[in-house]
Design a protein around this motif. Sequence first.
Motif: not given
Ligand SMILES: Cc1cc2nc3c(=O)[nH]c(=O)nc-3n(C[C@H](O)[C@H](O)[C@H](O)COP(=O)(O)OP(=O)(O)OC[C@H]3O[C@@H](n4cnc5c(N)ncnc54)[C@H](O)[C@@H]3O)c2cc1C
Lengths: 470, 372
Positions: A10, A12, A14-15, A42, A117-119, A121, A142, A166, A305, A311, A315, A446
């Motif tokens: 769950v 898509a 970076p992680a 994100q 699932t990321g983060a 704000d 965004v 940033l 995240d 970060g 991820a 959710i």
């Molecule tokens: C608004 C925002 C801006 C950011 N800007 C920066 C930046 O400029 N530089 C930096 O280093 N870091 C930034 N960060 C932090 C950075 O986004 C994260 O460190 C990085 O994206 C983490 O990657 P991730 O794969 O863990 O999660 P994410 O990139 O957040 O991906 C998670 C994905 O899971 C999906 N998802 C979550 N829950 C569900 C669900 N229940 N069902 C289906 N899909 C789901 C989301 O739609 C998302 O596409 C930002 C974070 C946010 C929230």
Amino acid sequence: MTAPLPPVIVGAGPAGIRAAERLVAAGLRPVVIDEAARWGGQIYRQPPDGGFTRPKKALYGFEVGKADAVHRAMAAIRDRVDYRPRTLAWNCEAGAIDLLCEGVSATLPFSHLILATGATDRVLPFPGWTLPGVFTLGGSQVALKFQGCAVGRRVAFLGTGPLLYLVAYQYLKAGVELAGVFDTTPFVVQARATAGMLRDPATLAKGLLFVAMLRAHGVPVRNGIRPVRAAGTERVEALVWHDAGGREHRTPCDAVAFGLGLRSETQLADLAGCRFRFDAADRAWLPERDAAGRSSVAGVYLAGDGSGIAGADAAELAGERVALALLEDLGEVVDAARMRELDRRLSGIAAFRRTLDAAFPFPDDWADSIADDTMICRCEGVTAGVLRDVARNGQARELNRAKALTRTGMGRCQGRMCGATTAELLSRALGTGPDGVGRLRAQPPIKPLPIATVIPSPRGEEGSAGREVA
Amino acid sequence: MRERIDCDVAIVGGGIVGGSAALFLRQAGLSVTLLERDWCGAKASGVNFGGVRRQGRPLEQLPLSQRAHAIWGRLPELLGTDVEYIRSGHLKLARSDADLDSLVAYRERTGGFGLGLEIIAGEEFRQRWPALGDRAVGGSLCPEDGHANPRLVSPAFARAAAALGADVREQTPVDRVEKDGDRFVLLAGDALEVRARFLLNTAGAWSLRVAEAFGETVPLESLHPNMAVTEPLPRFLDVNIGVEGGGVYGRQVPRGNMVVGGGRGFALDADRARPQRHAVMTLMQDAAELFPQLRHAHVIRCWTGVEGYTPDRNPVIGPSRTTPGLFHAFGFSGAGFQIGPGVGQTLAELVTTGTTAMPLEPFRIDRFPPIA
Ligand SMILES: Cc1cc2nc3c(=O)[nH]c(=O)nc-3n(C[C@H](O)[C@H](O)[C@H](O)COP(=O)(O)OP(=O)(O)OC[C@H]3O[C@@H](n4cnc5c(N)ncnc54)[C@H](O)[C@@H]3O)c2cc1C
Ligand SMILES: Cc1cc2nc3c(=O)[nH]c(=O)nc-3n(C[C@H](O)[C@H](O)[C@H](O)COP(=O)(O)OP(=O)(O)OC[C@H]3O[C@@H](n4cnc5c(N)ncnc54)[C@H](O)[C@@H]3O)c2cc1C
């Protein structure tokens, strides 16, 4: 190697993408679920298909190389994953998740589940934050990346953390006028922490560059401030703030972008039954995981995240690492050297993260600074005063009780937005640390689920269970 | 150091039953210690649907239910707070003529209890509740039934008892009970020992632990009614709705959210439960069928709770058959919220006077054949 069922990822971002890539390389065909229309998560969020002309370089700045690499990684395995965009995972019960895609719900069984699932704000209110024109940092970013527009003509940036600089910098580059950058962290604290940042000179250099560029363009950068309020009648007209000496200032602007860090999206992990622990660095309850990303539930893995803010670079590494753990658990022979390498780099980032936290500390007097009439939960209109009352009169000594008594977190967001605030406020009013008030329990769905959702499951399965009368 | 409390009455369980018993016992001047493992009203009593209804109950429950009705009527004065209790009326729908007949038959049988049931059908029904469209051929209205906010009501009982001097101990699980001569001894870990002349077993779905400590048992199972709530909607419904024959039920709260229930959740462990996906889906579909206003609404939360059910769906209420001074009240089988305060008052009466006018025979603990 045989996996009983295809692994499910769950997220898509970076992680999730790096996890999928690794599983594909091992010959598996993972299912990748993401709520967004396009992959990237994100930070590397992609603008909608078609008609969008801003080049990647403008969208991602310094990160263009990484963004592009992550996008390409997914594109390269696109045919070998069961990719399901625009799909919300809204529930998880043992062994299966529930999905919602275009109004249709479906249940997807899994044996191995990676939650990436990321983060989002971390929203911490201040007086006036509900005025039109006030945005979160992420939200304003965004807007820039996804919609190609700025949140205002003259934007004030408020809060603390690397994202503050940033996003301000990104706005500057996009040609938007900046009213100023207002950092709650005192300058001396940042200066002291800079030494530790030498661990990661590239990041430090970037950070310093952002600040230098902002100053070079005449953008006021103020440290050690406290927000007083976003002022205005119909919409924001000015940011009122106190400087380190307690003097009040008024900076005209037509938008405020504010943020005090991020919060992990942990609901699915909660519903999956993962054990949580309080994490002091994130000031939040997070699902427990080992260094490789295994949760406390067999077959459920955590990366990125969503299991702790580290970060985008972390991820990516964590996504690959967790896929290797999963493969290992399936009995696959995995590259031990690569695992060690990933572990080493991840712990390096963790150490650096501690330095960043020191440079941008959470203003833990924040909860004291807001007036009783400040709205905390905007869905239900719950003010700080109401929460302080139930804390002080002894009725609520933990979050779920406060929710029951005041309705905070009972609206559409179910505490995803106001939960962190409520915890800060309640724990401050009770004089406990932020870990002293427990955590809001997740309940499905959710996110709000349309009742019209088509129901494919056979009816009457519950038999007489449906005949209860209340 | 173990703290020791001596009192007249010890109560295990701070749900609506234990909480209200504590309140009435304090009003009668007895010293009371209420022990609650979690927070008072955090379990079934605080998470239920909130239906405050007498209509549809088995006849044997109606005397207690009427007694409770009188208490609900003076709730603000008793609890000193607004708990969103509304005598909105409870309308039980008949989807067929046969169902309507059975509602008529229920009205006949309960005629002596003064529920004031009105059977309304056909054109009159459609005119009074246009929102229900043509979903039903008619219904039975109990005008003085209604609903309340369980999150507010149930903790308030324990709070009111505490305000009158009951010693209410939350986060205090009782893990041992026994009788030592004429005193009950309750232990909560190493921290607390309570001694009391009387013991009330109001531990909800967990009451067997207490009963069995005194050699009594009943076939009690834990079940988990599914609940769901929508985002706030424009007001379209003022009555609390049930359906003859069961299935979905619903009410719209003052804030506009529609709360609906139906089907069952599943147990995560002995203490916690979660809504069950297929039941949630079925519930959503049933609810949208019954209330077309919901078709375009969103469900924002589903939940359930843990409640004790008996095979005959009647509670166990009354004196222990083995141990003088012990009184049970549990196994409300999904319908203990309305009746709860009436039960609490009856328990207080049993303790203070040794007897009650309430017919408790149907609720004897030994009515079930012994479990092998
Ligand atoms: C608004 C925002 C801006 C950011 N800007 C920066 C930046 O400029 N530089 C930096 O280093 N870091 C930034 N960060 C932090 C950075 O986004 C994260 O460190 C990085 O994206 C983490 O990657 P991730 O794969 O863990 O999660 P994410 O990139 O957040 O991906 C998670 C994905 O899971 C999906 N998802 C979550 N829950 C569900 C669900 N229940 N069902 C289906 N899909 C789901 C989301 O739609 C998302 O596409 C930002 C974070 C946010 C929230
Ligand atoms: C989802 C749901 C919907 C319902 N809807 C309705 C409705 O609309 N109308 C209606 O009339 N009824 C309804 N009911 C039923 C009603 O909620 C219950 O019958 C009623 O609340 C039972 O009250 P109680 O005080 O017996 O139990 P509880 O509220 O469960 O209280 C028992 C307490 O005992 C405590 N306890 C247990 N063991 C120990 C121990 N060893 N030490 C200390 N404390 C202990 C528990 O923590 C608990 O707080 C519903 C129930 C559920 C679960």
